[in-house]
Design a protein around this motif. Structure first.
Motif, mmCIF file in Angstrom:
data_model
loop_
_atom_site.group_PDB
_atom_site.id
_atom_site.type_symbol
_atom_site.label_atom_id
_atom_site.label_comp_id
_atom_site.label_asym_id
_atom_site.label_seq_id
_atom_site.Cartn_x
_atom_site.Cartn_y
_atom_site.Cartn_z
ATOM 1 N N TYR A 1 8.103 18.295 1.751
ATOM 2 C CA TYR A 1 9.219 18.028 2.667
ATOM 3 C C TYR A 1 8.731 18.324 4.087
ATOM 4 C CZ TYR A 1 14.179 17.891 4.271
ATOM 5 O OH TYR A 1 15.389 17.574 4.877
ATOM 6 N N ILE A 2 8.605 17.305 4.889
ATOM 7 C CA ILE A 2 8.147 17.478 6.279
ATOM 8 C C ILE A 2 9.394 17.508 7.164
ATOM 9 C CG2 ILE A 2 6.811 16.472 8.174
ATOM 10 C CD1 ILE A 2 5.045 15.130 5.990
ATOM 11 N N ILE A 3 9.671 18.698 7.728
ATOM 12 C CA ILE A 3 10.913 18.876 8.493
ATOM 13 C C ILE A 3 10.739 18.445 9.937
ATOM 14 C CG2 ILE A 3 12.513 20.617 9.392
ATOM 15 C CD1 ILE A 3 12.234 22.049 6.700
ATOM 16 N N VAL A 4 11.639 17.609 10.396
ATOM 17 C CA VAL A 4 11.640 17.123 11.774
ATOM 18 C C VAL A 4 12.508 18.071 12.607
ATOM 19 C CG1 VAL A 4 12.302 15.200 13.276
ATOM 20 C CG2 VAL A 4 11.415 14.740 10.969
ATOM 21 N N PRO A 5 11.977 18.672 13.673
ATOM 22 C CA PRO A 5 12.770 19.642 14.455
ATOM 23 C C PRO A 5 13.982 18.985 15.122
ATOM 24 C CG PRO A 5 10.578 19.314 15.429
ATOM 25 C CD PRO A 5 10.634 18.477 14.214
ATOM 26 N N SER A 6 15.062 19.737 15.217
ATOM 27 C CA SER A 6 16.293 19.246 15.833
ATOM 28 C C SER A 6 16.932 20.295 16.725
ATOM 29 C CB SER A 6 17.295 18.839 14.736
ATOM 30 O OG SER A 6 16.892 17.621 14.136
ATOM 31 N N LEU A 7 17.617 19.856 17.784
ATOM 32 C CA LEU A 7 18.250 20.746 18.761
ATOM 33 C C LEU A 7 19.741 20.885 18.467
ATOM 34 C CD1 LEU A 7 16.771 18.964 21.928
ATOM 35 C CD2 LEU A 7 15.845 21.012 20.772
ATOM 36 N N THR B 1 6.175 12.560 -0.227
ATOM 37 C CA THR B 1 6.846 13.511 0.647
ATOM 38 C C THR B 1 8.175 12.941 1.131
ATOM 39 O OG1 THR B 1 6.655 14.895 2.641
ATOM 40 C CG2 THR B 1 5.764 12.654 2.780
ATOM 41 N N ARG B 2 9.027 13.841 1.614
ATOM 42 C CA ARG B 2 10.264 13.436 2.297
ATOM 43 C C ARG B 2 10.144 13.885 3.737
ATOM 44 N NH1 ARG B 2 16.395 15.889 1.389
ATOM 45 N NH2 ARG B 2 17.418 14.643 3.020
ATOM 46 N N ILE B 3 10.520 13.005 4.664
ATOM 47 C CA ILE B 3 10.469 13.347 6.090
ATOM 48 C C ILE B 3 11.883 13.248 6.644
ATOM 49 C CG2 ILE B 3 9.429 12.825 8.328
ATOM 50 C CD1 ILE B 3 7.224 11.302 6.848
ATOM 51 N N ALA B 4 12.383 14.368 7.180
ATOM 52 C CA ALA B 4 13.745 14.391 7.703
ATOM 53 C C ALA B 4 13.997 15.725 8.398
ATOM 54 C CB ALA B 4 14.761 14.240 6.562
ATOM 55 N N PRO B 5 14.978 15.767 9.307
ATOM 56 C CA PRO B 5 15.418 17.081 9.762
ATOM 57 C C PRO B 5 15.984 17.846 8.569
ATOM 58 C CG PRO B 5 16.183 15.363 11.244
ATOM 59 C CD PRO B 5 15.658 14.673 10.005
ATOM 60 N N ASP C 1 0.812 -1.222 0.000
ATOM 61 C CA ASP C 1 0.000 0.000 0.000
ATOM 62 C C ASP C 1 0.837 1.261 0.000
ATOM 63 O OD1 ASP C 1 -2.682 -1.190 0.168
ATOM 64 O OD2 ASP C 1 -1.775 -2.100 1.965
ATOM 65 N N VAL C 2 1.964 1.239 0.674
ATOM 66 C CA VAL C 2 2.866 2.399 0.729
ATOM 67 C C VAL C 2 4.302 1.886 0.773
ATOM 68 C CG1 VAL C 2 3.611 4.408 2.094
ATOM 69 C CG2 VAL C 2 1.181 3.790 2.024
ATOM 70 N N ILE C 3 5.228 2.620 0.154
ATOM 71 C CA ILE C 3 6.653 2.288 0.256
ATOM 72 C C ILE C 3 7.366 3.410 1.007
ATOM 73 C CG2 ILE C 3 8.827 1.996 -1.026
ATOM 74 C CD1 ILE C 3 7.238 0.554 -3.214
ATOM 75 N N LEU C 4 8.146 3.025 2.010
ATOM 76 C CA LEU C 4 9.036 3.964 2.696
ATOM 77 C C LEU C 4 10.440 3.703 2.141
ATOM 78 C CD1 LEU C 4 7.900 3.514 6.443
ATOM 79 C CD2 LEU C 4 6.990 5.111 4.721
ATOM 80 N N LEU C 5 11.145 4.772 1.768
ATOM 81 C CA LEU C 5 12.465 4.593 1.149
ATOM 82 C C LEU C 5 13.533 5.443 1.839
ATOM 83 C CD1 LEU C 5 14.466 3.720 -1.122
ATOM 84 C CD2 LEU C 5 13.523 5.587 -2.513
ATOM 85 N N LEU D 1 13.960 10.118 15.533
ATOM 86 C CA LEU D 1 12.735 9.547 16.097
ATOM 87 C C LEU D 1 11.500 10.217 15.509
ATOM 88 C CD1 LEU D 1 14.023 9.324 19.779
ATOM 89 C CD2 LEU D 1 14.270 7.659 17.922
ATOM 90 N N PHE D 2 11.238 9.930 14.208
ATOM 91 C CA PHE D 2 10.074 10.560 13.578
ATOM 92 C C PHE D 2 9.074 9.562 13.023
ATOM 93 C CE2 PHE D 2 11.983 10.105 9.369
ATOM 94 C CZ PHE D 2 13.334 10.388 9.533
ATOM 95 N N GLY D 3 8.969 8.417 13.718
ATOM 96 C CA GLY D 3 7.989 7.398 13.322
ATOM 97 C C GLY D 3 6.558 7.922 13.327
ATOM 98 N N GLU D 4 6.207 8.654 14.347
ATOM 99 C CA GLU D 4 4.836 9.179 14.445
ATOM 100 C C GLU D 4 4.542 10.160 13.304
ATOM 101 O OE1 GLU D 4 3.639 6.717 17.082
ATOM 102 O OE2 GLU D 4 2.316 8.333 16.375
ATOM 103 N N THR D 5 5.553 10.946 12.928
ATOM 104 C CA THR D 5 5.375 11.875 11.800
ATOM 105 C C THR D 5 5.151 11.086 10.514
ATOM 106 O OG1 THR D 5 6.924 13.356 12.916
ATOM 107 C CG2 THR D 5 6.458 13.817 10.605
ATOM 108 N N ALA D 6 5.884 9.981 10.370
ATOM 109 C CA ALA D 6 5.711 9.132 9.186
ATOM 110 C C ALA D 6 4.332 8.473 9.193
ATOM 111 C CB ALA D 6 6.807 8.073 9.156
ATOM 112 N N LEU D 7 3.889 8.038 10.361
ATOM 113 C CA LEU D 7 2.563 7.420 10.481
ATOM 114 C C LEU D 7 1.478 8.400 10.049
ATOM 115 C CD1 LEU D 7 0.757 5.082 11.520
ATOM 116 C CD2 LEU D 7 0.875 6.141 13.794
ATOM 117 N N ASP D 8 1.602 9.619 10.516
ATOM 118 C CA ASP D 8 0.633 10.652 10.154
ATOM 119 C C ASP D 8 0.631 10.887 8.648
ATOM 120 O OD1 ASP D 8 0.421 14.125 10.152
ATOM 121 O OD2 ASP D 8 -1.200 12.804 10.854
ATOM 122 N N ALA D 9 1.826 10.919 8.063
ATOM 123 C CA ALA D 9 1.923 11.133 6.607
ATOM 124 C C ALA D 9 1.322 9.959 5.838
ATOM 125 C CB ALA D 9 3.387 11.315 6.219
#
Ligand code: AHR
Length: 330
Positions: free
Chosen positions: A307-313, A142-146, A99-103, A286-294
């Motif tokens: 591009y979904i940006i994951v916040p970083s410190l 989409t791309r999900i990453a800091p 149904d979906v591919i994560l790469l 640790l952006f599994g939940e962001t990926a789940l939402d996407a």
């Protein structure tokens, strides 16, 4: 067909959640309604073993896309980081009709044909961490990453502040051809590259490895008679390798040579607390939940940002590191 399939899948995701609640509410093991017990299949074309950051990221994905959450995650790590093994896994996921591919691509280039095949099969693709080059945003959902550019700019900003008179510096890079390596170089060069008081002694890959970085930097110190004040290591493991090389040369890391890294893994934050590293920019895995939402949005046919940006410190002192250490999760 795609819309029915997507709707059926969305139904399964939503009802799996409902059923899980139902099951917990009336632990009488209520009967299955049928519609909800079809799992959404996710093909995860992953990188596999490659250090602490990768281990944290891929474990987080597997802990998120569980059967309880309505998913059947098929985890396909690359064989020795080899792109062909990733393309083969990608192809079999398309043929299987997941149904979906994560790469998470080990190489930035060479993905057009595979992505086009997934598009023809109407299987949405979500990029996890790594980008593709050229960046054909029409070929993936989409791309999900800091934000690598911002993360490396934060390192460069710290270097510019720490060395107002400039410095002789060396860059220890990740593997050639990986999108994040190019992005991190761009972020760094946009700030430091423009400053003439900073002298670039060179750059070399150490393939994200502590051992390789140690030997690379030993050679750099020797060939520059230890006249190196600053190292930009593109990940923590390589930064820790540079620390070992500095100590081996009888110099003091954090004093004679200041080393900055990217990732924010426990060992690096500890090394900053100990004064061996001088700056650590987190690259939050640790952006599994962001990926789940996407995934849910994509399956529902909803629009997602390209591009979904994951916040970083960032951590710029031993005290900041000591404060952060107890709550570090990776
Ligand atoms: O793509 C992200 C990079 O890959 C991390 O910074 C590095 O540690 C990992 O291997």
């Amino acid at each position: 067909m795609a819309r029915n399939r997507r709707f059926r899948r969305l139904l399964s995701v939503v009802s799996a959640g409902v059923m899980a609640i139902g099951l917990s509410a009336c632990s009488s093991g209520g009967d299955d309604t049928g519609a909800g017990d079809e799992l959404t299949t996710i093909g995860f074309v992953a990188v596999g073993p490659e250090g602490a950051w990768r281990q944290a990221n891929e474990a987080n994905m597997q802990e998120t896309f569980t059967k309880e959450a309505g998913f059947d995650l098929k985890y396909a790590p690359a064989t020795n980081l080899d792109q062909k093994s990733q393309i083969d896994a990608f192809t079999s996921f398309v043929d299987e009709g997941v149904d979906v591919i994560l790469l998470s691509a080990t190489e930035g280039s060479g993905w057009e044909d595979s992505l086009k095949r997934a598009q023809e099969a109407e299987i949405p693709v979500i990029l996890i961490d790594r980008g593709i080059e050229p960046d054909a945003t029409d070929l993936y959902a989409t791309r999900i990453a800091p934000d690598n550019l911002q993360v490396s700019k934060s390192v460069a900003g710290w270097a510019a502040e720490t060395f107002p008179q400039g410095a002789n510096y060396f860059v220890i890079e990740g593997p050639a051809g990986v999108s994040v390596v190019n992005e991190r170089n761009r972020g760094w060069n946009e700030t430091i590259g423009a400053k003439t008081e900073f002298k670039k002694l060179g750059a070399q890959t150490a393939n994200w490895s502590t051992e390789e970085a140690k030997s690379v930097f030993e050679t750099v110190l020797k060939s520059n008679k230890n006249n190196v004040q600053l190292v930009f290591a593109q990940n923590d493991e390589m930064g820790l390798g540079a620390v070992l090389a500095v100590e081996e040369a009888g110099l003091v890391p954090g004093k004679d040579v200041k080393i900055a890294t990217i990732d924010g893994t426990h060992n690096a934050v500890q090394a900053l607390a100990d004064g061996k590293l001088s700056f650590v920019a987190e690259y939050n895995p640790l952006f599994g939940e962001t990926a789940l939402d996407a995934v849910k949005k994509v399956l529902a046919g909803d629009k997602v940002e390209p591009y979904i940006i994951v916040p970083s410190l960032t951590f710029n002192s031993p005290d900041a590191a000591k404060t952060a250490l107890p709550s570090r999760k990776y």
